[in-house]
Each structure stands twice: as C-alpha cells, then as structure tokens.
Enzyme design. Structure first.
Site, PDB file in Angstrom:
ATOM      1  N   HIS A  97       0.641  -1.143  -0.089  1.00 33.79           N
ATOM      2  CA  HIS A  97       0.093  -0.072  -0.024  1.00 33.79           C
ATOM      3  C   HIS A  97       0.842   1.210   0.020  1.00 33.79           C
ATOM      4  O   HIS A  97       0.437   2.275  -0.443  1.00 33.79           O
ATOM      5  CB  HIS A  97      -0.737   0.194   1.261  1.00 33.79           C
ATOM      6  CG  HIS A  97      -2.175  -0.552   0.752  1.00 33.79           C
ATOM      7  ND1 HIS A  97      -3.067  -1.277   2.066  1.00 33.79           N
ATOM      8  CD2 HIS A  97      -2.722  -0.931  -0.238  1.00 33.79           C
ATOM      9  CE1 HIS A  97      -4.163  -1.783   1.221  1.00 33.79           C
ATOM     10  NE2 HIS A  97      -3.833  -1.648  -0.031  1.00 33.79           N
TER      11      HIS A  97
ATOM     12  N   CYS B  14      -5.056  -4.149 -23.277  1.00 37.64           N
ATOM     13  CA  CYS B  14      -5.371  -3.757 -21.905  1.00 37.64           C
ATOM     14  C   CYS B  14      -4.245  -4.156 -20.825  1.00 37.64           C
ATOM     15  O   CYS B  14      -4.226  -4.161 -19.576  1.00 37.64           O
ATOM     16  CB  CYS B  14      -6.677  -4.054 -21.148  1.00 37.64           C
ATOM     17  SG  CYS B  14      -6.808  -6.168 -21.214  1.00 37.64           S
TER      18      CYS B  14
HETATM   19  C1  PEP Z   1      -3.190  -9.541 -19.129  1.00 37.50           C
HETATM   20  O1  PEP Z   1      -3.032 -10.547 -18.827  1.00 37.50           O
HETATM   21  O2  PEP Z   1      -2.708  -8.705 -19.912  1.00 37.50           O
HETATM   22  C2  PEP Z   1      -4.096  -8.834 -18.150  1.00 37.50           C
HETATM   23  C3  PEP Z   1      -4.448  -7.411 -18.555  1.00 37.50           C
HETATM   24  O3  PEP Z   1      -4.814  -9.310 -17.221  1.00 37.50           O
HETATM   25  P1  PEP Z   1      -4.054  -9.895 -15.790  1.00 37.50           P
HETATM   26  O4  PEP Z   1      -2.889  -8.931 -15.878  1.00 37.50           O
HETATM   27  O5  PEP Z   1      -4.940  -9.355 -14.949  1.00 37.50           O
HETATM   28  O6  PEP Z   1      -3.745 -11.155 -16.035  1.00 37.50           O
END
Ligand code: PEP
Ligand code: MG
Length: 746
Positions: free
Chosen positions: A358, A669
C-alpha cells in the site's frame, strides 16, 4: 589441497564482503597475510585505462582511487598491456619502473604483478612486493596467478567505481515503487516494533480488556483523522487504502482474538503481538504477490497499536518538516506518509516491501517517487541528504555536489513535463495528424475509479473483478457484488465499463479457496474455473446484469479463453441469467460480450469466433508469458520477459490483422499500454484503443500528441525486422528522441 582451500577461502571472503571498498581491502589483506610478503596492492583500470590504486596492504594509499598510474606506464602498465605476470627481483632497475612519490614504493625491491582479466579485457592488476630483492617462488607465483583469475569473477568493478566517483555516496538498488526523482533530507520512520515484545503475564485482566477496547477506539480515530487529512490531497477513493486499517480494526478475529488471549492471562502487548503475527503470517504464506504484500498493512497496524499503547506517538505531537523530506524506514506506513504535508514529501525509501504494498500504491497515487526493498541502509541518520530515483529504483545516500547538480537538472525537467501533463487533462488524446486514440483506465479497486475519471479516461477498459474477491474473507454474495458493480457503472455514467469475469487461479489465488496444483499457470484458472463453478459464476453474472439495470454501459469480458466451447457455454449462462432476472421482474439489456486474447491458442481461432464476439482485448501480460514460456512473476527470469519481444509483436500483428479484416473492435489492456515504447509499436500496428492504470494515462496522452501515425508505422516496420527485444527497445527509444519525445523515457 590445503592451498586450494586457502585460495577458495580468500575468494569467498572477498565475494561475501559487505561493500565494494571492504571487498578490495579484504583481498589485499588476506593475500598479504597468506603469502607473508610486505606489500599486496590492487589496481583497477578506469574508463581511460589508467590504473587506480584502490587498496593496498603496505603502500601509502592517500585517498582511495586518488593514486593513478597512466595507461601503459610503469610495471603495472606493462602487466596490463602484456597481459602476463611480471616477476622481478629489483624493480627499480627495470626500464619501465615508474615511481610515485606518495606511495614510497622505492623501499621495496621485488615486484610481482598479475593481470586480472575478465571477458578478454584487463580490468586490473594484482601486485605483491617485498623488501628482500628476490623473485617470487613458483608456488607463490602460482597462488597469485590463480587468485588473479578467480578475483576477476568476484570483484564488482562497477560498484567500486560508483563508490569512488561518488566518494561518500553509496548507491543502493531496490525495486521500483513509484516513478520520479526526489531529493530531500532523511526522516527515519522507526516504528516501535511490536515483534520485539517479550511474553508476559496479565495482572489485571479486566483493566487490560478495558485498555484494549480504548486502544482500538483511539487508533481507529487516529486512522480516520489521517485519512481525512489525506483526502484533501487525493480523491476520497484513493484515500480509501486507509479503509484496510479500519477494516482490520473492526475485524472480530483480530479484536476478539486479542481479548481472548488477555482473558487467558497474556499481557496486552503480548496478546497483540501474537494475533498480529498470526494474521500477518496468513498473508505472508500466500503465493499471490498482491495479497502477500498485505501482510505489511497488518504489521504496520500492529506497530501503530503498540506505539499508541506505549503512548509514544501522541496524536499530532510530532514536529512537522519545514523542508523537502524523504521518509525512510524498514516499512514506511501509510500513516507516516499522511503526517507529512504533501509539499514537503520528496520521496519514500523502504528497506523492505514490494511494489504492490500500500505504501507503493499510495506513493504512485500521490506522485511521490518511491524505492522499495533496498535492504537496510546502515549509517543513515535523520537530516542526511538523499536522492530517490524511482525511475531506476536507485537511492543515493549523501550525494556529492556534482551528483546533486545532475539530479537537480533531471528533477527540473521532470517538473516541467509534469506541468505540461496537468494541462493535458482536457485535451483530446490524438496524434499530431489528428487520429483519435481511445484511452481507457484499468481498475480493480474502488479506489482506482475516480483517478481514472479525473485523468480523462473514456471508460474502464478492464475491471478486474477478482480483486474484490481476493480482498474479501469469503466469496462475496450476489448482493455484495451488486453494490460494488453498481457503483462502478454509475461512476462511469454512459462511458463503457468492461467487467472481466472472475480471473482467479494461477497468480491470483483466493485465500479462502486454495487451489493446489503442480502448474497453476496452466491449471484451473480464468474461464475454466468459472465454468466449473457455475453457481458461483451465475451469481457474478446476475450481479453484473442487475447492476446494469437501466444502463447501457456494461460490457462483459472473459479471461483465459482458449476453446470455442468456453464462449458458447458463457452465452448460454448469460441467456439463462437474463431469463431468470426477467422472471424476477428485472429487465436488463444483453451486454456486449468479448474475450481477452491472452492464451496463444485463441489467435488462430479468432476468425471462427467472430460471430460469438462483440470485441476483444489483448491481454499482453499473459499473452507474453505464454508465448515466451516465462513466468511473469518470477524474478529469476524477469530479465528475459519483455512484451516487445519480436514473437509477441508478430502475434499481436496477427491478431490485429484478423480483427481488422473481420471488423471486430479491439483494444490492448495489458502493461504494454502504459509502456511508451510498446505504445508506439502498437499504434504503428493499428491499435487505436489502449487501457492502462489511471496514473499512466496523462503520460501516454502526452506521447500520443507528439507523434504521427506515419511515424509509428515507419518505426514498427523497422522494429519487426529485428530479432531481439533489447534492439527493438533501443531502436524505438532512438526514434523517440529524434521525434522530440525522448523525455517520456526518463
Ligand atoms: C493481461 O494478462 O494482460 C491482463 C491484462 O490481465 P491480468 O494482468 O489481470 O492477468
Ligand atoms: Mg491475464
């Protein structure tokens, strides 16, 4: 045999030395002692090839590194140039002899020098001398030659030069906590250590129980006060990390656990220590790095309660700093941060801790540079000057004026960039040729929501629903999930929110649902787990749908999809949930459904899945992990894990080609979206939607506004011809500098 053992011992002692200067001293002292000669010295080559005398047993050293023999000069230069040992009885008579006044070397007759060679380059010369005019015996020579070759492996030349160049400025390396450069005076945060409390009997149980209740109340009020103070600087949601303390202080297993031990006759601090220990250990044993980092919160809280019990931390009684301050401690607590007015908080350095603690989360949110896990810094005092370089995870103790000037310049440039970023908030995310790029935020905590909106996110590109599951004590009920999901959908109003269904297993275990597997990364995780636990899954789908009642901004995303049947089964469950809800009088729209492209086998099937999907999002973290067969959380192989690896880029290019030709909306993402080098490559490949943590959004928006799509296309074309991630990084970095956007990499 014993000679070999002695040599091994000398090399081992050198390897174990606690600092570079100690290492070179240990080497010369132990060799001198072993051979019984009058002098043993170690010279190391500087960047020009001059030989600096770094340690000597017998010679007058003056300042460390102060005495230098120009490259090629003297007997030392001759050893270095010839790469051969030199063994002479009367050194002063040798034509190459070079006398240095300060060392008073002329007192010694014999000279034996052996080169220290690493990777074909002479990095130094080891010298032994004696008053007696004699050549060294074959056995003595062999010992020195052997040591010379072994020391080449253990002498840390880089650290030695760092130590010399900065003289009194040791440089320590830790883990990146929060980016940026901070310069300030040390303020040590030494919490009273509850763990040092010894066992004891409780004499008056009733009084102790009363005292415990009061203590919890006092500390709870204290935490709330600190939280309120911080909320003025931050959004209410970010300050919510304090909620973790409040929750713990209201947790019956903690509060009642201490009471019970007091009733059993244990004195209050002993009972507190035991219960905090038990709670912290539960988290410490977890595989998931995020949850493991939570044990620090519990320890902080324990120390806070203990301090309050001892009355040492009288609320608000501390002197406030009046100058730029760097908080330093074994673990700097969120409360320590809250006590320093933001204008004086220059940096944070933790001896322990990870980038998931944190402390790091808060440092990021506050924009304060932080370095974690540097190990204990010995000999550091309050008011010592410190540079915290959160970009490279380095801490420089008592920097010299020249080092300081260098960092002050970087700091100034960074502040200028920060000012420019602030101004960007309401400007569109578009490249110089006017191409609009959609920037979404990633989130998993309620605390991240408003920073995303404040940073100008056009929606949530990835809401990791497993995070509330992970911080809960049991599976959250449908109603509990509904409350959280509703808040998120409402906060984003009409902006799209991509909720990913539970992605647990692998690196994201649930504390209350342990899954023991030989190979969790390839095991029961993501959509596989969800479909096998359909009643749990159904409650999540229902909660999402109910939260979307009367709204149109919910999107559902499936993690770890690798099989057609997984998508089809989900559609069936979704239809069932919508029908069930309609029967209950809740009418909701069928939300768009998409998948994360993160299991490599999904790529070749994408075209055939087109009719089942409304969108896809490339999860570059897992996609890289599975394509490269490299565990993204294993520090041993972290060096090789890189999402701009050519194999990853080529596969992403393939995904984009399929998505574009089938008119399937796509985004990225994973962490790639917040890495400027990767962003440039993604833009060149055709990505127009990026989702990243809110804190990274302004920086990426700034970058987009410096470049054109043509620039990006040209760069990616060149990059795809390279076959090494490091070369790709270098190429893109060079191009960024040419485009005038290189400062993004600082
Ligand atoms: C990924 O795998 O790129 C993703 C965005 O999911 P996580 O990091 O939550 O596995
Ligand atoms: Mg993933």
């Amino acid at each position: 045999m014993s000679v070999i053992l002695d040599l091994t011992r000398i090399v081992q002692t050198a390897a174990d030395a606690e600092s570079p200067s100690a290492q070179v001293s240990v080497i010369v002292d132990s060799i001198q002692q072993y051979l019984g000669l009058d002098v043993c010295s170690l010279y190391l080559a500087d960047e020009r090839g001059d030989m600096a005398l770094l340690a000597s047993h017998g010679l007058n050293l003056g300042s460390v590194g102060g005495i230098r023999i120009p490259a090629g000069k003297g007997l030392v230069g001759l050893v270095a140039q010839s790469r051969h040992p030199i063994n002479i009885a009367d050194a002063a008579q040798h034509p190459a002899f070079y006398s240095i006044r300060e060392t008073k070397e002329e007192r010694y007759s014999s000279f034996f020098g052996v080169p220290i060679v690493r990777g074909g380059v002479v990095i130094g010369v080891l010298v032994a001398q004696s008053k007696e005019a004699r050549e060294l015996s074959a056995e003595e020579s062999a010992v020195l030659v052997t040591l010379g070759s072994q020391l080449a492996l253990v002498v840390s030349t880089e650290s030695i030069w760092q130590e010399i160049n900065h003289s009194t400025a040791p440089v320590l390396t830790g883990i990146k906590g929060a980016p940026g450069i901070g310069i300030g005076l040390v303020r040590l945060c030494d919490e009273d250590d509850l763990y040092s409390v010894s066992d004891g009997q409780c004499r008056d149980i009733d009084a102790a129980l009363q005292e415990w209740q009061e203590l919890v109340k006092t500390v709870l009020a204290d935490v709330k006060r600190e939280q309120a103070g911080l909320s003025e600087l931050l959004s209410q949601d970010v300050a919510a990390v304090f909620d973790a303390y409040c929750l713990l202080l209201s947790d019956p297993s903690l509060v009642n656990g201490v009471s019970q031990l007091i009733r059993d006759g244990v004195h209050l601090p002993g009972a507190l220590k035991k219960v905090i220990h038990q709670h912290a250990d539960v988290f410490l044993a977890m595989d998931d790095p995020y949850l493991r980092a939570r044990h620090e919160d519990i320890r902080h809280l324990g120390n806070k309660l203990y301090s309050a019990w001892r009355g040492l931390r009288a609320t608000g009684s501390e002197e406030l700093p009046t100058t730029r301050t760097v908080l330093v401690g074994s673990q700097v607590s969120v409360s320590d941060i809250a006590r320093i007015p933001s204008e004086y908080l220059a940096g944070i350095v933790c001896f322990q801790g990870s980038n998931l603690s944190h402390t790091a989360v808060l440092a990021n949110a506050l924009g304060v540079p932080a370095v974690m896990g540097v190990g204990e810094i010995r000999g550091l005092y309050n008011q010592d000057e410190l540079v915290v370089d959160g970009n490279t995870a380095k801490v420089i103790v008592r920097p010299t004026p020249s080092v300081l000037v260098e960092y002050e310049q970087i700091l100034k440039a960074q502040q200028q960039l920060k000012g420019e970023l602030q101004e960007l908030r309401d400007l569109p995310a578009q490249t110089v040729d006017g191409t609009k790029i959609c920037l979404y935020a990633n989130s998993g905590l309620l605390a991240d929501i408003s920073p995303g909106l404040q940073a100008g996110a056009e929606g949530l590109g990835l809401y990791r629903t497993e995070i509330p599951f992970m911080v809960s004590e049991t599976f959250p009920s449908e109603e509990e999930q509904l409350a959280v999901y509703r808040q998120i959908l409402e906060a984003y109003d009409t902006k799209p929110v991509h909720m990913r269904v539970l992605d647990i297993g692998g690196d994201k275990p649930l504390p209350y649902f342990p899954i023991r597997e030989e190979n969790p990364a390839l095991g029961w995780r993501g959509i596989r787990f969800c479909l096998d636990n359909s009643s749990l899954f159904m409650s999540q789908i229902r909660a999402m749908l109910r939260a979307s009642e009367g709204r149109e901004n919910l999107r559902i995303m499936l993690p770890m999809v690798g099989n057609t049947s997984e998508i089809i089964e989900f559609h069936t469950l979704l239809d069932d949930a919508i029908t069930q809800l309609a029967e209950e009088g809740i009418h909701v729209l069928r939300p768009p459904v998409g998948i994360m492209v993160e299991v490599p086998s999904a790529i070749s099937q994408l075209r055939s899945w087109r009719h089942l999907l409304d969108f896809i999002s490339i999860g570059s973290n897992d996609l890289s992990q599975y394509l490269l067969a490299l565990d993204r959380n294993n520090p041993r192989v972290a060096r090789s894990y890189d999402h701009v690896h050519p194999a990853v880029l080529h596969e992403i290019a393939r995904v984009i080609e399929i998505a574009q030709s089938t008119d399937l909306p796509f985004s990225v993402c994973g962490e790639m979206s917040s890495d400027p080098i990767a962003v440039l490559l993604l833009l060149g490949l055709g990505v127009r939607t990026l989702s990243m943590s809110a804190a990274q959004l302004p920086k990426i928006k700034w970058l987009l506004r410096q470049i054109s799509i043509d620039n990006a296309k040209a760069i990616v074309e060149e990059a795809l011809l390279l076959n090494d991630a490091m070369h790709i990084r270098k190429l893109v970095a060079d191009r960024l500098y040419v485009l005038g956007a290189g400062e993004i990499l600082w």
